[in-house]
Design an enzyme around this catalytic site. Structure first.
Site, PDB file in Angstrom:
ATOM      1  CE  LYS A 177      -5.249 -30.623  31.650  1.00 11.64           C
ATOM      2  NZ  LYS A 177      -4.391 -31.643  31.011  1.00 11.64           N
ATOM      3  CD  GLN A 210      -1.815 -33.758  32.934  1.00 14.34           C
ATOM      4  OE1 GLN A 210      -2.975 -33.759  32.537  1.00 14.34           O
ATOM      5  NE2 GLN A 210      -0.976 -32.803  32.606  1.00 14.34           N
ATOM      6  CG  ASP A 260      -5.295 -35.717  26.779  1.00 14.33           C
ATOM      7  OD1 ASP A 260      -5.549 -34.504  26.620  1.00 14.33           O
ATOM      8  OD2 ASP A 260      -4.609 -36.155  27.713  1.00 14.33           O
TER       9      ASP A 260
END
Ligand code: NAP
Ligand code: L37
Length: 292
Positions: free
Chosen positions: A54, A98, A121
């Site tokens: 990412k 994450q 997200d």
């Protein structure tokens, strides 16, 4: 019949190219360089790989990425403190924590701490709540579910009116992809570990989204002829012939399903690259939002 293989790598590459141009234009117009902060807690090897990918993808499209790593022993206060510091940082337009977090941490409280205008997200309860409700717009849509829909749109799948079956109901994939499909006027059935006779349900699906994390569980005879199969699963299986000792397979037995489906995404090279492209898109959106 052999299915159309949906090339997620190629679709993602074209999205990244567009984002690169838009990021350059934003910088030229406003001086703003979109910035993503990633937060990785602990040393889960798959998470380390994804976070690295990412960060690199950000830099390749001219965005800034700042990786924060905390040890598996980090306290709740340390993780939330980092998130609050990133909320206040004007150079950061997206914050990605994450998942999964180590078991002793309260995931809900960490996700709640992310400012919703930086929630790239899309996991903040306000964003999920808006996604779930008719007539409301979330600021950000979760990346993997958004990638699934973008792939279907790219190949011209008619979602409206279709019977969609989603395998899995997780916060990250199954639930939000179900909400997106409902929003697009599909008729959606959501299956999970307590669903009885899964194959009889999946055989009704015009669109089948598999997100269960079980290597190749969905067999060819679970698929309705001509159906669109979106395989979200990314599972490592032992393979002594590879350098790493493993290879990646999806939740679908690809070789069988491709003989039955109308279109299917491969693993790797399907949904995975789209997840990263959607994260870049969300980060750019966050930066544009701030630039006005
Ligand atoms: P998860 O949190 O473990 O959720 C799995 C879901 O599948 C749960 O709802 C579970 O049911 C259901 N399930 C598990 N075993 C089942 C079975 N035998 N029959 C029916 N349903 C079953 O996983 P996740 O985070 O959603 O991830 C799913 C997969 O997608 C994993 O392989 C993951 O690596 C992959 N993934 C890929 C991407 C990408 O970008 N390509 C992104 C995220 C995740 P219960 O709710 O009843 O437990
Ligand atoms: N946004 N995504 C977000 N937040 C999280 O908390 N866990 C998680 C999450 N999941 C995630 O990032 N998954 C993911 C899975 C696969 C890829 C990227 C992200 C991916 O690019 N997979 C490649 C193969 C990668 C490899 O070689 O290991 C693919 O082609 O599928």
């Amino acid at each position: 019949m052999t299915a159309t293989i949906i090339d997620g790598q190629a679709v993602a590459a074209s999205i990244r190219a567009r984002i690169k141009d838009e990021a350059a234009a934003l910088k030229a117009r406003t001086g703003v360089v979109p910035g993503l902060a990633t937060v990785l807690v602990g040393d889960n090897p798959a998470s380390q790989t994804y976070v690295r990918m990412k960060g690199r993808a950000c830099e390749e499209v001219g965005m800034r990425s700042v990786g924060h790593k905390l040890p598996a022993t980090a306290t709740q206060a340390e993780v939330e403190g980092l998130v609050r510091q990133l909320n206040a940082d004007p150079g950061i337009h997206g914050i990605l924590v994450q998942l999964p977090l180590p078991g002793h941490l309260n995931e809900e409280a960490v996700l709640n701490a992310i400012g919703i205008e930086k929630d790239v997200d899309g996991f903040h309860p306000v964003n999920i709540g808006r996604l779930a409700m008719k007539g409301r717009e979330p600021l950000f849509v979760p990346c993997t579910p958004a990638g699934c829909i973008a792939l279907m749109d790219h190949v011209g799948v008619k979602i409206e009116g279709a019977r969609a079956v989603v395998l899995g109901r997780s916060n990250i994939v199954g639930l939000p992809v179900s909400l997106l499909l409902i929003g697009r006027n599909a008729t959606v059935t959501v299956c999970h570990s307590r669903t009885r006779d899964l194959p009889s349900v999946t055989r009704e699906a015009d669109i089948l989204v598999a997100a269960i994390g079980k290597a190749q569980m969905v067999r060819g005879d679970w698929v309705k002829p001509g159906a669109v199969v979106i395989d979200v699963g990314v599972n490592r299986v032992d393979d002594p012939t590879t350098k790493s000792g493993y290879r990646l397979v999806g939740d679908v037995a690809f070789d069988e399903a491709k003989e039955v489906a109308g279109a299917i995404t491969p693993v790797p090279g399907g949904v995975g690259p789209m997840t990263i492209a959607m994260l870049l898109q969300n980060t750019l959106r966050g930066a544009k939002h701030k630039a006005g």
